[in-house]
Motif scaffolding. Structure first.
Motif, PDB file in Angstrom:
ATOM      1  N   ASP A  68      56.154  71.440  51.976  1.00  0.00           N
ATOM      2  CA  ASP A  68      57.193  70.967  52.886  1.00  0.00           C
ATOM      3  C   ASP A  68      57.454  72.090  53.887  1.00  0.00           C
ATOM      4  O   ASP A  68      58.436  72.822  53.799  1.00  0.00           O
ATOM      5  N   GLU A  69      56.561  72.221  54.858  1.00  0.00           N
ATOM      6  CA  GLU A  69      56.558  73.373  55.760  1.00  0.00           C
ATOM      7  C   GLU A  69      57.875  73.508  56.517  1.00  0.00           C
ATOM      8  O   GLU A  69      58.393  72.532  57.058  1.00  0.00           O
ATOM      9  N   PRO A  70      58.436  74.716  56.602  1.00  0.00           N
ATOM     10  CA  PRO A  70      59.612  74.940  57.454  1.00  0.00           C
ATOM     11  C   PRO A  70      59.269  74.605  58.896  1.00  0.00           C
ATOM     12  O   PRO A  70      58.253  75.064  59.422  1.00  0.00           O
ATOM     13  N   ARG A  71      60.124  73.810  59.559  1.00  0.00           N
ATOM     14  CA  ARG A  71      59.770  73.337  60.896  1.00  0.00           C
ATOM     15  C   ARG A  71      61.024  72.949  61.668  1.00  0.00           C
ATOM     16  O   ARG A  71      62.103  72.795  61.091  1.00  0.00           O
ATOM     17  N   MET A  72      60.831  72.766  62.969  1.00  0.00           N
ATOM     18  CA  MET A  72      61.946  72.485  63.867  1.00  0.00           C
ATOM     19  C   MET A  72      62.178  70.992  64.077  1.00  0.00           C
ATOM     20  O   MET A  72      63.121  70.610  64.755  1.00  0.00           O
ATOM     21  N   ARG A  73      61.328  70.139  63.533  1.00  0.00           N
ATOM     22  CA  ARG A  73      61.461  68.712  63.778  1.00  0.00           C
ATOM     23  C   ARG A  73      61.055  67.929  62.541  1.00  0.00           C
ATOM     24  O   ARG A  73      60.331  68.436  61.687  1.00  0.00           O
ATOM     25  N   PRO A  74      61.494  66.682  62.426  1.00  0.00           N
ATOM     26  CA  PRO A  74      61.082  65.875  61.279  1.00  0.00           C
ATOM     27  C   PRO A  74      59.619  65.498  61.391  1.00  0.00           C
ATOM     28  O   PRO A  74      59.028  65.536  62.478  1.00  0.00           O
ATOM     29  N   GLY A  75      59.044  65.134  60.276  1.00  0.00           N
ATOM     30  CA  GLY A  75      57.642  64.741  60.296  1.00  0.00           C
ATOM     31  C   GLY A  75      56.739  65.956  60.289  1.00  0.00           C
ATOM     32  O   GLY A  75      57.010  66.964  60.933  1.00  0.00           O
ATOM     33  N   ILE A  76      55.679  65.869  59.537  1.00  0.00           N
ATOM     34  CA  ILE A  76      54.723  66.967  59.447  1.00  0.00           C
ATOM     35  C   ILE A  76      53.553  66.653  60.368  1.00  0.00           C
ATOM     36  O   ILE A  76      52.942  65.586  60.287  1.00  0.00           O
ATOM     37  N   THR A  77      53.263  67.581  61.248  1.00  0.00           N
ATOM     38  CA  THR A  77      52.186  67.365  62.212  1.00  0.00           C
ATOM     39  C   THR A  77      51.065  68.373  61.996  1.00  0.00           C
ATOM     40  O   THR A  77      50.421  68.811  62.935  1.00  0.00           O
ATOM     41  N   GLY A  78      50.866  68.774  60.751  1.00  0.00           N
ATOM     42  CA  GLY A  78      49.809  69.723  60.437  1.00  0.00           C
ATOM     43  C   GLY A  78      48.434  69.121  60.623  1.00  0.00           C
ATOM     44  O   GLY A  78      48.263  67.929  60.852  1.00  0.00           O
ATOM     45  N   GLY A  79      47.427  69.952  60.500  1.00  0.00           N
ATOM     46  CA  GLY A  79      46.050  69.509  60.673  1.00  0.00           C
ATOM     47  C   GLY A  79      45.409  70.249  61.830  1.00  0.00           C
ATOM     48  O   GLY A  79      46.078  70.868  62.645  1.00  0.00           O
ATOM     49  N   GLY A  80      44.095  70.187  61.882  1.00  0.00           N
ATOM     50  CA  GLY A  80      43.388  70.867  62.959  1.00  0.00           C
ATOM     51  C   GLY A  80      43.240  72.345  62.693  1.00  0.00           C
ATOM     52  O   GLY A  80      43.588  72.863  61.627  1.00  0.00           O
ATOM     53  N   ILE A  81      42.764  73.056  63.689  1.00  0.00           N
ATOM     54  CA  ILE A  81      42.410  74.459  63.531  1.00  0.00           C
ATOM     55  C   ILE A  81      43.618  75.340  63.217  1.00  0.00           C
ATOM     56  O   ILE A  81      43.483  76.371  62.558  1.00  0.00           O
ATOM     57  N   LEU A  82      44.817  74.930  63.660  1.00  0.00           N
ATOM     58  CA  LEU A  82      46.000  75.743  63.395  1.00  0.00           C
ATOM     59  C   LEU A  82      46.443  75.685  61.945  1.00  0.00           C
ATOM     60  O   LEU A  82      47.266  76.490  61.521  1.00  0.00           O
ATOM     61  N   SER A  83      45.916  74.758  61.192  1.00  0.00           N
ATOM     62  CA  SER A  83      46.273  74.634  59.778  1.00  0.00           C
ATOM     63  C   SER A  83      45.064  74.922  58.891  1.00  0.00           C
ATOM     64  O   SER A  83      44.902  74.322  57.830  1.00  0.00           O
ATOM     65  N   MET A  84      44.233  75.839  59.321  1.00  0.00           N
ATOM     66  CA  MET A  84      43.039  76.205  58.562  1.00  0.00           C
ATOM     67  C   MET A  84      43.020  77.693  58.263  1.00  0.00           C
ATOM     68  O   MET A  84      43.611  78.500  58.982  1.00  0.00           O
ATOM     69  N   ASP A  85      42.336  78.051  57.194  1.00  0.00           N
ATOM     70  CA  ASP A  85      42.036  79.435  56.854  1.00  0.00           C
ATOM     71  C   ASP A  85      40.529  79.633  56.958  1.00  0.00           C
ATOM     72  O   ASP A  85      39.763  78.661  56.937  1.00  0.00           O
ATOM     73  N   PRO A  86      40.084  80.884  57.066  1.00  0.00           N
ATOM     74  CA  PRO A  86      38.642  81.123  56.932  1.00  0.00           C
ATOM     75  C   PRO A  86      38.167  80.620  55.571  1.00  0.00           C
ATOM     76  O   PRO A  86      38.934  80.678  54.604  1.00  0.00           O
ATOM     77  N   PRO A  87      36.930  80.102  55.463  1.00  0.00           N
ATOM     78  CA  PRO A  87      35.886  80.092  56.495  1.00  0.00           C
ATOM     79  C   PRO A  87      35.915  78.859  57.415  1.00  0.00           C
ATOM     80  O   PRO A  87      35.235  78.859  58.429  1.00  0.00           O
ATOM     81  N   ASP A  88      36.700  77.810  57.090  1.00  0.00           N
ATOM     82  CA  ASP A  88      36.728  76.630  57.954  1.00  0.00           C
ATOM     83  C   ASP A  88      37.268  76.982  59.337  1.00  0.00           C
ATOM     84  O   ASP A  88      36.742  76.535  60.358  1.00  0.00           O
ATOM     85  N   HIS A  89      38.316  77.787  59.365  1.00  0.00           N
ATOM     86  CA  HIS A  89      38.877  78.207  60.638  1.00  0.00           C
ATOM     87  C   HIS A  89      37.856  78.997  61.454  1.00  0.00           C
ATOM     88  O   HIS A  89      37.702  78.784  62.664  1.00  0.00           O
ATOM     89  N   THR A  90      37.134  79.880  60.796  1.00  0.00           N
ATOM     90  CA  THR A  90      36.127  80.696  61.474  1.00  0.00           C
ATOM     91  C   THR A  90      35.028  79.815  62.063  1.00  0.00           C
ATOM     92  O   THR A  90      34.550  80.043  63.179  1.00  0.00           O
ATOM     93  N   ARG A  91      34.636  78.795  61.314  1.00  0.00           N
ATOM     94  CA  ARG A  91      33.573  77.889  61.766  1.00  0.00           C
ATOM     95  C   ARG A  91      33.961  77.204  63.073  1.00  0.00           C
ATOM     96  O   ARG A  91      33.168  77.164  64.023  1.00  0.00           O
ATOM     97  N   LEU A  92      35.170  76.654  63.140  1.00  0.00           N
ATOM     98  CA  LEU A  92      35.596  75.966  64.353  1.00  0.00           C
ATOM     99  C   LEU A  92      35.860  76.948  65.492  1.00  0.00           C
ATOM    100  O   LEU A  92      35.485  76.686  66.645  1.00  0.00           O
ATOM    101  N   ARG A  93      36.468  78.052  65.189  1.00  0.00           N
ATOM    102  CA  ARG A  93      36.804  79.020  66.231  1.00  0.00           C
ATOM    103  C   ARG A  93      35.541  79.558  66.896  1.00  0.00           C
ATOM    104  O   ARG A  93      35.498  79.758  68.109  1.00  0.00           O
TER     105      ARG A  93
END
Length: 398
Positions: A68-93
Protein backbone atom coordinates in the motif's frame (compact mmCIF):
# COMPACT_ATOMS: atom_id res chain seq x y z
CA UNK A 1 7.63 3.55 16.64
CA UNK A 2 6.91 7.31 16.71
CA UNK A 3 3.51 8.57 15.65
CA UNK A 4 3.70 9.67 12.00
CA UNK A 5 3.23 13.34 11.14
CA UNK A 6 0.75 14.35 8.43
CA UNK A 7 2.69 14.98 5.22
CA UNK A 8 3.20 17.26 3.30
CA UNK A 9 3.83 19.45 6.33
CA UNK A 10 2.11 22.46 4.77
CA UNK A 11 0.55 23.61 1.52
CA UNK A 12 3.05 24.31 -1.26
CA UNK A 13 3.41 28.06 -1.59
CA UNK A 14 5.21 29.30 -4.67
CA UNK A 15 8.76 27.95 -4.57
CA UNK A 16 9.27 28.16 -0.81
CA UNK A 17 10.63 25.06 0.91
CA UNK A 18 8.95 24.41 4.26
CA UNK A 19 11.48 25.40 6.98
CA UNK A 20 10.44 22.34 8.98
CA UNK A 21 12.75 20.25 6.78
CA UNK A 22 15.75 22.11 8.27
CA UNK A 23 14.55 21.27 11.78
CA UNK A 24 14.21 17.61 10.83
CA UNK A 25 17.69 17.48 9.29
CA UNK A 26 19.11 18.83 12.55
CA UNK A 27 17.02 16.90 15.07
CA UNK A 28 15.21 14.00 13.40
CA UNK A 29 16.74 13.21 9.98
CA UNK A 30 14.70 10.02 9.64
CA UNK A 31 11.14 10.85 10.68
CA UNK A 32 7.81 9.07 10.42
CA UNK A 33 5.25 10.64 8.08
CA UNK A 34 1.85 9.83 6.64
CA UNK A 35 0.89 10.92 3.14
CA UNK A 36 -2.81 11.36 2.29
CA UNK A 37 -2.98 7.76 1.02
CA UNK A 38 -1.10 4.53 1.69
CA UNK A 39 0.81 3.35 4.72
CA UNK A 40 3.07 5.42 6.97
CA UNK A 41 6.68 5.79 5.92
CA UNK A 42 10.09 6.98 6.98
CA UNK A 43 11.18 10.30 5.47
CA UNK A 44 14.88 10.81 4.71
CA UNK A 45 15.79 14.50 4.82
CA UNK A 46 19.61 14.47 4.86
CA UNK A 47 21.72 14.29 1.72
CA UNK A 48 23.78 11.20 2.58
CA UNK A 49 20.78 9.22 3.80
CA UNK A 50 18.87 10.17 0.66
CA UNK A 51 21.65 8.86 -1.56
CA UNK A 52 21.71 5.55 0.31
CA UNK A 53 17.97 5.00 -0.12
CA UNK A 54 18.10 5.92 -3.82
CA UNK A 55 21.10 3.76 -4.71
CA UNK A 56 21.43 0.90 -2.21
CA UNK A 57 19.95 -2.41 -3.47
CA UNK A 58 18.61 -3.00 0.04
CA UNK A 59 15.84 -0.57 -0.93
CA UNK A 60 13.41 -1.69 -3.63
CA UNK A 61 11.04 0.15 -5.97
CA UNK A 62 9.55 -3.06 -7.33
CA UNK A 63 8.18 -3.89 -3.87
CA UNK A 64 5.59 -1.10 -4.19
CA UNK A 65 3.56 -3.33 -6.52
CA UNK A 66 2.73 -5.58 -3.56
CA UNK A 67 2.31 -2.85 -0.94
CA UNK A 68 0.00 0.00 0.00
CA UNK A 69 2.51 2.55 -1.28
CA UNK A 70 2.56 5.98 0.43
CA UNK A 71 1.16 8.39 -2.15
CA UNK A 72 -0.51 11.73 -2.74
CA UNK A 73 -3.65 10.43 -4.45
CA UNK A 74 -6.07 7.51 -4.27
CA UNK A 75 -5.54 4.55 -6.52
CA UNK A 76 -2.26 2.84 -7.21
CA UNK A 77 -0.67 3.75 -10.51
CA UNK A 78 2.46 1.63 -10.22
CA UNK A 79 3.98 -0.30 -13.08
CA UNK A 80 6.47 0.41 -15.81
CA UNK A 81 10.12 1.24 -15.49
CA UNK A 82 9.63 3.44 -12.41
CA UNK A 83 8.42 0.42 -10.45
CA UNK A 84 11.26 -1.92 -11.39
CA UNK A 85 14.54 -3.00 -9.84
CA UNK A 86 17.59 -4.37 -11.63
CA UNK A 87 17.91 -6.50 -13.68
CA UNK A 88 14.49 -5.76 -15.28
CA UNK A 89 14.99 -2.04 -14.81
CA UNK A 90 18.48 -2.25 -16.30
CA UNK A 91 17.15 -4.14 -19.33
CA UNK A 92 14.59 -1.46 -20.20
CA UNK A 93 16.81 1.48 -19.34
CA UNK A 94 19.58 0.19 -21.57
CA UNK A 95 17.22 0.19 -24.56
CA UNK A 96 16.75 3.97 -24.44
CA UNK A 97 19.89 5.15 -22.66
CA UNK A 98 21.86 5.40 -25.90
CA UNK A 99 19.52 8.11 -27.13
CA UNK A 100 20.23 10.24 -24.06
CA UNK A 101 24.01 10.11 -23.74
CA UNK A 102 25.73 13.48 -23.39
CA UNK A 103 27.28 13.17 -26.84
CA UNK A 104 24.00 12.35 -28.61
CA UNK A 105 22.08 14.98 -26.70
CA UNK A 106 24.66 17.62 -27.60
CA UNK A 107 23.93 16.94 -31.26
CA UNK A 108 20.41 18.22 -30.57
CA UNK A 109 21.68 21.64 -29.46
CA UNK A 110 21.48 23.33 -32.90
CA UNK A 111 17.92 22.09 -33.48
CA UNK A 112 16.91 23.02 -29.92
CA UNK A 113 18.33 26.50 -30.47
CA UNK A 114 16.43 26.76 -33.74
CA UNK A 115 13.16 25.87 -31.99
CA UNK A 116 13.83 28.33 -29.16
CA UNK A 117 14.63 31.13 -31.61
CA UNK A 118 11.45 30.43 -33.56
CA UNK A 119 9.36 30.67 -30.40
CA UNK A 120 10.99 33.95 -29.37
CA UNK A 121 10.54 35.28 -32.90
CA UNK A 122 6.79 34.78 -32.51
CA UNK A 123 6.82 36.38 -29.05
CA UNK A 124 8.59 39.44 -30.44
CA UNK A 125 6.27 39.57 -33.44
CA UNK A 126 3.18 39.52 -31.23
CA UNK A 127 4.77 42.01 -28.88
CA UNK A 128 5.21 42.38 -25.13
CA UNK A 129 3.77 41.06 -22.84
CA UNK A 130 3.49 37.30 -23.36
CA UNK A 131 2.69 34.23 -21.30
CA UNK A 132 6.06 32.53 -20.93
CA UNK A 133 4.43 29.17 -20.14
CA UNK A 134 2.24 28.85 -23.22
CA UNK A 135 4.43 30.73 -25.67
CA UNK A 136 7.82 29.27 -24.79
CA UNK A 137 8.21 26.91 -21.82
CA UNK A 138 5.72 24.29 -23.01
CA UNK A 139 6.35 24.20 -26.78
CA UNK A 140 10.16 24.06 -26.51
CA UNK A 141 10.54 20.68 -24.74
CA UNK A 142 7.39 19.28 -26.35
CA UNK A 143 8.79 19.91 -29.83
CA UNK A 144 12.17 18.41 -28.93
CA UNK A 145 10.79 15.23 -27.38
CA UNK A 146 8.22 14.78 -30.18
CA UNK A 147 10.96 14.87 -32.80
CA UNK A 148 13.26 12.60 -30.79
CA UNK A 149 10.61 10.01 -30.00
CA UNK A 150 8.67 10.27 -33.26
CA UNK A 151 5.35 11.66 -32.02
CA UNK A 152 3.34 14.07 -34.22
CA UNK A 153 3.64 17.57 -32.74
CA UNK A 154 0.15 18.42 -33.97
CA UNK A 155 -1.25 15.98 -31.37
CA UNK A 156 0.37 17.95 -28.53
CA UNK A 157 -2.88 19.36 -27.11
CA UNK A 158 -4.20 15.84 -26.56
CA UNK A 159 -1.18 14.34 -24.85
CA UNK A 160 -0.55 17.53 -22.88
CA UNK A 161 -3.98 17.09 -21.33
CA UNK A 162 -3.51 13.36 -20.77
CA UNK A 163 -0.08 13.80 -19.21
CA UNK A 164 -1.68 15.57 -16.25
CA UNK A 165 -2.86 12.12 -15.18
CA UNK A 166 0.72 11.18 -14.32
CA UNK A 167 1.24 14.20 -12.04
CA UNK A 168 -2.20 15.04 -10.70
CA UNK A 169 -2.96 14.84 -6.99
CA UNK A 170 -6.30 16.65 -6.78
CA UNK A 171 -6.50 18.44 -10.14
CA UNK A 172 -8.16 15.39 -11.68
CA UNK A 173 -10.61 12.92 -10.17
CA UNK A 174 -9.47 9.28 -9.83
CA UNK A 175 -11.80 8.41 -12.70
CA UNK A 176 -10.23 11.08 -14.89
CA UNK A 177 -6.74 9.82 -14.04
CA UNK A 178 -7.64 6.31 -15.20
CA UNK A 179 -9.40 7.65 -18.31
CA UNK A 180 -6.51 9.92 -19.32
CA UNK A 181 -3.92 7.21 -18.78
CA UNK A 182 -5.94 4.78 -20.86
CA UNK A 183 -6.15 7.37 -23.62
CA UNK A 184 -2.43 8.03 -23.47
CA UNK A 185 -1.56 4.33 -23.64
CA UNK A 186 -4.07 3.80 -26.44
CA UNK A 187 -2.60 6.72 -28.36
CA UNK A 188 0.92 5.33 -28.02
CA UNK A 189 -0.23 1.85 -29.07
CA UNK A 190 -1.77 3.36 -32.19
CA UNK A 191 1.43 5.25 -33.05
CA UNK A 192 3.47 2.08 -32.55
CA UNK A 193 1.19 0.21 -34.96
CA UNK A 194 1.67 2.95 -37.58
CA UNK A 195 5.43 3.01 -37.08
CA UNK A 196 5.65 -0.74 -37.57
CA UNK A 197 4.30 -0.23 -41.08
CA UNK A 198 6.41 2.86 -41.75
CA UNK A 199 9.62 2.87 -39.64
CA UNK A 200 11.43 6.19 -39.19
CA UNK A 201 14.76 7.35 -37.79
CA UNK A 202 13.42 7.94 -34.30
CA UNK A 203 13.43 6.40 -30.84
CA UNK A 204 10.01 4.77 -31.22
CA UNK A 205 11.16 2.84 -34.29
CA UNK A 206 14.22 1.71 -32.34
CA UNK A 207 11.99 0.43 -29.53
CA UNK A 208 9.84 -1.43 -32.04
CA UNK A 209 12.93 -3.07 -33.49
CA UNK A 210 14.04 -4.11 -30.02
CA UNK A 211 10.60 -5.60 -29.42
CA UNK A 212 10.00 -7.31 -32.76
CA UNK A 213 13.48 -8.41 -33.81
CA UNK A 214 15.35 -8.84 -30.55
CA UNK A 215 12.54 -9.66 -28.09
CA UNK A 216 14.02 -7.36 -25.46
CA UNK A 217 10.75 -5.95 -24.14
CA UNK A 218 7.08 -6.82 -24.14
CA UNK A 219 4.41 -4.91 -26.03
CA UNK A 220 3.05 -3.48 -22.77
CA UNK A 221 6.52 -2.41 -21.66
CA UNK A 222 7.05 -0.66 -24.97
CA UNK A 223 3.77 1.26 -24.75
CA UNK A 224 4.41 2.28 -21.13
CA UNK A 225 8.01 3.23 -21.87
CA UNK A 226 7.08 5.39 -24.87
CA UNK A 227 4.32 7.14 -22.91
CA UNK A 228 6.65 7.70 -19.97
CA UNK A 229 9.34 9.21 -22.19
CA UNK A 230 6.80 11.51 -23.81
CA UNK A 231 5.46 12.77 -20.48
CA UNK A 232 8.76 12.98 -18.60
CA UNK A 233 10.47 14.40 -21.68
CA UNK A 234 8.48 17.62 -21.59
CA UNK A 235 6.60 18.06 -18.32
CA UNK A 236 9.49 18.70 -15.93
CA UNK A 237 11.45 21.00 -18.24
CA UNK A 238 8.29 22.88 -19.18
CA UNK A 239 7.75 23.52 -15.46
CA UNK A 240 11.35 24.37 -14.62
CA UNK A 241 11.84 27.00 -17.34
CA UNK A 242 9.24 29.37 -15.78
CA UNK A 243 10.40 28.33 -12.31
CA UNK A 244 13.94 29.36 -13.15
CA UNK A 245 12.82 32.63 -14.76
CA UNK A 246 10.70 33.38 -11.69
CA UNK A 247 13.67 32.77 -9.38
CA UNK A 248 15.96 34.96 -11.49
CA UNK A 249 13.45 37.80 -11.60
CA UNK A 250 13.04 37.66 -7.83
CA UNK A 251 16.83 37.63 -7.32
CA UNK A 252 17.89 40.65 -9.41
CA UNK A 253 21.47 40.64 -8.10
CA UNK A 254 21.94 37.05 -9.25
CA UNK A 255 20.30 37.83 -12.60
CA UNK A 256 22.60 40.79 -13.11
CA UNK A 257 25.65 38.63 -12.43
CA UNK A 258 24.45 35.99 -14.87
CA UNK A 259 23.80 38.54 -17.62
CA UNK A 260 27.37 39.77 -17.17
CA UNK A 261 28.74 36.25 -17.62
CA UNK A 262 26.45 34.07 -19.72
CA UNK A 263 29.26 31.52 -20.09
CA UNK A 264 28.37 30.60 -16.53
CA UNK A 265 24.88 29.49 -17.59
CA UNK A 266 25.52 25.72 -17.26
CA UNK A 267 26.65 26.28 -13.67
CA UNK A 268 23.64 28.51 -13.04
CA UNK A 269 21.28 25.78 -14.30
CA UNK A 270 22.80 23.35 -11.79
CA UNK A 271 22.31 25.82 -8.95
CA UNK A 272 18.74 26.59 -9.97
CA UNK A 273 18.02 22.84 -10.13
CA UNK A 274 19.39 22.48 -6.59
CA UNK A 275 17.58 25.53 -5.26
CA UNK A 276 14.07 25.02 -6.67
CA UNK A 277 11.97 22.56 -4.62
CA UNK A 278 10.14 21.12 -7.63
CA UNK A 279 8.13 18.42 -5.87
CA UNK A 280 5.36 19.36 -3.48
CA UNK A 281 6.28 16.29 -1.40
CA UNK A 282 8.54 13.27 -1.45
CA UNK A 283 7.05 10.43 -3.52
CA UNK A 284 8.16 7.13 -5.13
CA UNK A 285 8.85 5.23 -1.92
CA UNK A 286 11.53 2.56 -1.65
CA UNK A 287 10.92 -0.51 0.54
CA UNK A 288 13.65 -1.99 2.70
CA UNK A 289 14.24 -5.63 1.78
CA UNK A 290 16.19 -6.20 5.01
CA UNK A 291 16.78 -4.29 8.24
CA UNK A 292 18.91 -1.20 7.56
CA UNK A 293 20.51 1.20 10.04
CA UNK A 294 20.03 4.67 8.62
CA UNK A 295 20.06 8.16 10.09
CA UNK A 296 20.08 6.88 13.65
CA UNK A 297 17.09 4.55 13.27
CA UNK A 298 16.50 0.98 12.17
CA UNK A 299 14.38 0.72 9.06
CA UNK A 300 12.81 -2.72 9.29
CA UNK A 301 12.43 -5.02 6.31
CA UNK A 302 9.15 -4.23 4.56
CA UNK A 303 9.01 -0.59 5.67
CA UNK A 304 8.84 2.18 3.05
CA UNK A 305 11.18 5.16 2.92
CA UNK A 306 10.51 8.42 1.13
CA UNK A 307 13.35 10.69 0.03
CA UNK A 308 13.03 14.46 0.06
CA UNK A 309 15.42 15.55 -2.67
CA UNK A 310 14.45 19.16 -1.98
CA UNK A 311 15.56 18.83 1.65
CA UNK A 312 18.71 16.92 0.72
CA UNK A 313 19.63 19.71 -1.69
CA UNK A 314 19.49 22.17 1.23
CA UNK A 315 21.63 20.03 3.56
CA UNK A 316 24.01 22.26 5.51
CA UNK A 317 26.52 19.43 5.79
CA UNK A 318 26.99 19.41 2.01
CA UNK A 319 26.15 22.89 0.70
CA UNK A 320 27.48 26.13 2.16
CA UNK A 321 24.69 28.56 3.03
CA UNK A 322 22.22 26.20 1.31
CA UNK A 323 19.17 28.47 1.48
CA UNK A 324 20.97 31.16 -0.52
CA UNK A 325 20.83 31.16 -4.31
CA UNK A 326 24.39 31.37 -5.63
CA UNK A 327 24.65 31.00 -9.40
CA UNK A 328 28.45 30.80 -9.13
CA UNK A 329 28.35 27.89 -6.66
CA UNK A 330 31.08 25.33 -7.28
CA UNK A 331 31.06 21.57 -6.57
CA UNK A 332 27.27 21.43 -6.79
CA UNK A 333 26.56 17.72 -6.41
CA UNK A 334 22.79 18.14 -6.07
CA UNK A 335 20.32 15.29 -6.54
CA UNK A 336 17.77 17.33 -8.44
CA UNK A 337 17.80 14.68 -11.16
CA UNK A 338 17.76 11.81 -8.68
CA UNK A 339 20.51 9.35 -7.88
CA UNK A 340 21.22 5.67 -8.37
CA UNK A 341 19.51 3.30 -10.83
CA UNK A 342 16.53 5.63 -11.28
CA UNK A 343 18.61 8.74 -11.93
CA UNK A 344 16.70 10.77 -14.52
CA UNK A 345 17.31 9.21 -17.91
CA UNK A 346 16.79 12.52 -19.68
CA UNK A 347 18.91 14.65 -17.35
CA UNK A 348 21.33 15.67 -20.11
CA UNK A 349 18.46 16.59 -22.42
CA UNK A 350 16.82 18.64 -19.67
CA UNK A 351 20.09 20.44 -18.99
CA UNK A 352 20.49 21.27 -22.66
CA UNK A 353 16.92 22.58 -22.99
CA UNK A 354 17.22 24.67 -19.83
CA UNK A 355 20.55 26.14 -20.92
CA UNK A 356 19.32 26.95 -24.42
CA UNK A 357 15.98 28.22 -23.16
CA UNK A 358 17.39 30.58 -20.56
CA UNK A 359 20.17 31.89 -22.81
CA UNK A 360 17.68 32.61 -25.60
CA UNK A 361 15.25 34.41 -23.31
CA UNK A 362 17.95 36.50 -21.62
CA UNK A 363 19.78 37.50 -24.80
CA UNK A 364 16.85 38.09 -27.13
CA UNK A 365 14.39 39.65 -24.69
CA UNK A 366 16.38 42.47 -23.05
CA UNK A 367 15.00 43.82 -19.81
CA UNK A 368 12.99 40.66 -19.18
CA UNK A 369 10.65 41.27 -16.26
CA UNK A 370 7.24 40.43 -14.79
CA UNK A 371 4.54 42.01 -16.96
CA UNK A 372 2.56 42.92 -13.87
CA UNK A 373 4.19 41.88 -10.67
CA UNK A 374 5.37 38.84 -8.78
CA UNK A 375 1.93 38.48 -7.21
CA UNK A 376 0.30 38.19 -10.64
CA UNK A 377 1.91 34.83 -11.35
CA UNK A 378 -0.68 32.01 -11.43
CA UNK A 379 0.55 28.81 -9.80
CA UNK A 380 -0.36 25.20 -10.51
CA UNK A 381 -2.71 23.51 -8.08
CA UNK A 382 -3.41 19.86 -7.37
CA UNK A 383 -0.21 18.58 -8.99
CA UNK A 384 2.87 16.69 -7.79
CA UNK A 385 5.13 19.46 -9.07
CA UNK A 386 5.02 23.16 -8.32
CA UNK A 387 5.41 25.90 -10.87
CA UNK A 388 3.56 28.66 -12.71
CA UNK A 389 0.61 27.77 -14.91
CA UNK A 390 0.75 31.33 -16.23
CA UNK A 391 3.68 33.72 -16.10
CA UNK A 392 3.24 36.98 -18.00
CA UNK A 393 6.56 38.59 -18.91
CA UNK A 394 7.50 41.82 -20.64
CA UNK A 395 10.69 43.12 -22.24
CA UNK A 396 12.15 46.15 -23.92
CA UNK A 397 10.93 46.53 -27.49
CA UNK A 398 13.44 47.50 -30.15
Amino acid sequence: MPEPRPYPFSAAERLNLDPFYARLRAQEPMSRVKLPYGEAAWLATRYEDAKVVLADPRFSRAAVLEKDEPRMRPGITGGGILSMDPPDHTRLRRLVAKAFTQRRVERLRPRTQEIADGLVDRMIEHGSPADLVEEFALPLPITVICELLGVPYEDRDDFREWSDAFLSTTKLTPEQVVDYMDRMFGYMAGLIAKRRVDPQDDLMSALIEARDEHDKLTEQEMVQLAAGILVAGHETTATQIPNFVYVLLTHPDQLEGLLADLDGLPRAVEELTRYVPLGVAAVFARYAVEDVELGGVTVRAGEPVLVSASSANRDEAVFDDPDRLDLTRENNAHIGFGHGPHHCLGAQLARLELQVGLRTLLTRLPGLRFAGGEDDVVWKEGMLVRGPSKLEVAWQSE
